[in-house]
Every structure is written in structure tokens, then in C-alpha cells.
Design a protein around this motif. Structure first.
Motif, short mmCIF file in Angstrom:
data_model
loop_
_atom_site.label_atom_id
_atom_site.label_comp_id
_atom_site.label_asym_id
_atom_site.label_seq_id
_atom_site.Cartn_x
_atom_site.Cartn_y
_atom_site.Cartn_z
N ARG A 32 -20.93 -8.96 64.37
CA ARG A 32 -20.29 -8.35 63.20
C ARG A 32 -19.85 -9.42 62.20
O ARG A 32 -20.02 -9.26 61.00
CB ARG A 32 -19.10 -7.51 63.62
N GLU A 33 -19.27 -10.52 62.68
CA GLU A 33 -18.79 -11.58 61.80
C GLU A 33 -19.94 -12.20 61.01
O GLU A 33 -19.83 -12.41 59.80
CB GLU A 33 -18.06 -12.66 62.60
N ILE A 34 -21.04 -12.48 61.67
CA ILE A 34 -22.20 -13.07 61.00
C ILE A 34 -22.77 -12.08 59.99
O ILE A 34 -23.06 -12.43 58.84
CB ILE A 34 -23.27 -13.50 62.02
N ALA A 35 -22.92 -10.83 60.40
CA ALA A 35 -23.48 -9.81 59.51
C ALA A 35 -22.56 -9.57 58.31
O ALA A 35 -23.04 -9.44 57.17
CB ALA A 35 -23.72 -8.51 60.27
N ALA A 36 -21.26 -9.54 58.53
CA ALA A 36 -20.30 -9.31 57.43
C ALA A 36 -20.33 -10.45 56.44
O ALA A 36 -20.31 -10.23 55.22
CB ALA A 36 -18.89 -9.12 57.99
N HIS A 37 -20.43 -11.67 56.94
CA HIS A 37 -20.51 -12.84 56.05
C HIS A 37 -21.79 -12.77 55.21
O HIS A 37 -21.75 -13.01 54.00
CB HIS A 37 -20.48 -14.13 56.87
N HIS A 38 -22.88 -12.43 55.84
CA HIS A 38 -24.15 -12.33 55.12
C HIS A 38 -24.10 -11.20 54.09
O HIS A 38 -24.58 -11.35 52.96
CB HIS A 38 -25.31 -12.11 56.11
N LEU A 39 -23.49 -10.09 54.44
CA LEU A 39 -23.35 -8.97 53.51
C LEU A 39 -22.52 -9.38 52.29
O LEU A 39 -22.87 -9.03 51.15
CB LEU A 39 -22.72 -7.77 54.22
N ASP A 40 -21.46 -10.14 52.50
CA ASP A 40 -20.66 -10.64 51.38
C ASP A 40 -21.51 -11.50 50.45
O ASP A 40 -21.42 -11.38 49.22
CB ASP A 40 -19.45 -11.44 51.87
N ASP A 41 -22.32 -12.38 51.04
CA ASP A 41 -23.20 -13.23 50.24
C ASP A 41 -24.20 -12.41 49.43
O ASP A 41 -24.44 -12.67 48.25
CB ASP A 41 -23.96 -14.22 51.13
N ILE A 42 -24.78 -11.40 50.07
CA ILE A 42 -25.76 -10.54 49.40
C ILE A 42 -25.11 -9.79 48.24
O ILE A 42 -25.67 -9.71 47.14
CB ILE A 42 -26.40 -9.54 50.39
N ARG A 43 -23.92 -9.26 48.47
CA ARG A 43 -23.22 -8.54 47.40
C ARG A 43 -22.90 -9.46 46.22
O ARG A 43 -22.99 -9.05 45.07
CB ARG A 43 -21.96 -7.89 47.95
N ALA A 44 -22.54 -10.70 46.50
CA ALA A 44 -22.27 -11.67 45.43
C ALA A 44 -23.54 -11.95 44.64
O ALA A 44 -23.51 -12.03 43.40
CB ALA A 44 -21.68 -12.95 46.01
N LYS A 45 -24.67 -12.10 45.34
CA LYS A 45 -25.94 -12.34 44.65
C LYS A 45 -26.33 -11.15 43.79
O LYS A 45 -26.82 -11.32 42.67
CB LYS A 45 -27.05 -12.64 45.67
N ILE A 46 -26.13 -9.96 44.31
CA ILE A 46 -26.45 -8.74 43.55
C ILE A 46 -25.59 -8.70 42.29
O ILE A 46 -26.09 -8.39 41.20
CB ILE A 46 -26.25 -7.48 44.40
N ASN A 47 -24.32 -9.02 42.42
CA ASN A 47 -23.41 -9.05 41.27
C ASN A 47 -23.90 -10.06 40.22
O ASN A 47 -23.94 -9.76 39.02
CB ASN A 47 -21.99 -9.38 41.72
N ASP A 48 -24.29 -11.25 40.68
CA ASP A 48 -24.81 -12.27 39.76
C ASP A 48 -26.10 -11.80 39.09
O ASP A 48 -26.30 -12.03 37.89
CB ASP A 48 -25.06 -13.58 40.50
N LEU A 49 -26.98 -11.14 39.84
CA LEU A 49 -28.22 -10.63 39.26
C LEU A 49 -27.96 -9.54 38.23
O LEU A 49 -28.64 -9.46 37.20
CB LEU A 49 -29.15 -10.11 40.36
N ARG A 50 -26.96 -8.71 38.47
CA ARG A 50 -26.60 -7.67 37.50
C ARG A 50 -26.09 -8.29 36.20
O ARG A 50 -26.40 -7.82 35.11
CB ARG A 50 -25.58 -6.70 38.08
N LYS A 51 -25.28 -9.36 36.32
CA LYS A 51 -24.80 -10.07 35.13
C LYS A 51 -25.98 -10.65 34.36
O LYS A 51 -26.04 -10.55 33.13
CB LYS A 51 -23.84 -11.19 35.52
N LEU A 52 -26.92 -11.26 35.08
CA LEU A 52 -28.10 -11.83 34.44
C LEU A 52 -28.93 -10.74 33.78
O LEU A 52 -29.42 -10.92 32.66
CB LEU A 52 -28.94 -12.60 35.47
N GLU A 53 -29.06 -9.59 34.42
CA GLU A 53 -29.80 -8.48 33.84
C GLU A 53 -29.17 -8.04 32.53
O GLU A 53 -29.87 -7.82 31.53
CB GLU A 53 -29.84 -7.31 34.82
N ARG A 54 -27.85 -7.91 32.51
CA ARG A 54 -27.16 -7.51 31.27
C ARG A 54 -27.37 -8.55 30.17
O ARG A 54 -27.62 -8.21 29.01
CB ARG A 54 -25.67 -7.29 31.52
N LEU A 55 -27.29 -9.82 30.53
CA LEU A 55 -27.48 -10.89 29.56
C LEU A 55 -28.89 -10.85 28.99
O LEU A 55 -29.08 -10.94 27.77
CB LEU A 55 -27.21 -12.25 30.20
N LEU A 56 -29.88 -10.71 29.85
CA LEU A 56 -31.26 -10.67 29.39
C LEU A 56 -31.53 -9.44 28.53
O LEU A 56 -32.22 -9.53 27.50
CB LEU A 56 -32.22 -10.72 30.58
N THR A 57 -31.00 -8.31 28.91
CA THR A 57 -31.16 -7.09 28.12
C THR A 57 -30.55 -7.27 26.74
O THR A 57 -31.17 -6.92 25.72
CB THR A 57 -30.51 -5.89 28.85
#
Length: 85
Positions: A32-57
Motif C-alpha cells: 500500500r505504501e509503495i502504491a500510494a507513493h506512486h499514485l501521488d506521483d502520477i497525480r502530480a504529473k497529471i496536474n502538471d500536464l493539465r497546466k501545460l495543456e491549458r498553456l498550450l491551448t
């Protein structure tokens, strides 16, 4: 190992996951600890990608015309995005 890497796990995380399945089986807490850490990283990347998407749009919508004007728009957009983050 390759599928885990393709899913974004670091080599250290892959090694940790492989150890968890070894002779001394891992507890659910460890998994659970490893999976939760990885999930946090993925959510941060998704957030960054959404910011980039808004900027590019925004850049595409605002910047038209010659390459020189578009380049200036791009630089201006990037500067304002960095200041708003």
C-alpha cells in the motif's frame, strides 16, 4: 520489469516491488505504501500536464501570424504561466 517501467515506476520502485514478492512475502501495508507513493506521483504529473495543456491551448488561441510574432507570444505565455504557478 519492462511493464513496470512503462507504467512509470522507477528502477528502485521496481526492485522494491520484486523484493516484496520474494521468499518473505510483503505485508499489505508495504504494498500500500509503495502504491500510494506512486499514485501521488502520477497525480502530480497529471496536474502538471493539465497546466501545460491549458498553456498550450491559450498560446494557440492567442498566437497567430508569422513565426516571429508566434515566438514572442509563446515566450510571453511561458513567462506569465511561470509567474502564476
Amino acid at each position: 520489469m519492462r511493464p513496470s517501467r512503462e507504467l512509470g515506476f522507477s528502477l528502485d520502485e521496481v526492485r522494491a516491488l520484486l523484493r516484496l514478492g520474494g521468499p518473505e512475502k510483503a505485508s499489505c501495508r508495504e504494498v500500500r505504501e509503495i502504491a500510494a507513493h506512486h499514485l501521488d506521483d502520477i497525480r502530480a504529473k497529471i496536474n502538471d500536464l493539465r497546466k501545460l495543456e491549458r498553456l498550450l491551448t491559450k498560446t494557440i488561441a492567442q498566437c497567430t501570424g508569422t513565426w516571429l510574432r508566434s515566438a514572442r507570444c509563446w515566450i510571453s505565455s511561458m513567462s506569465s504561466a511561470e509567474n502564476s504557478s
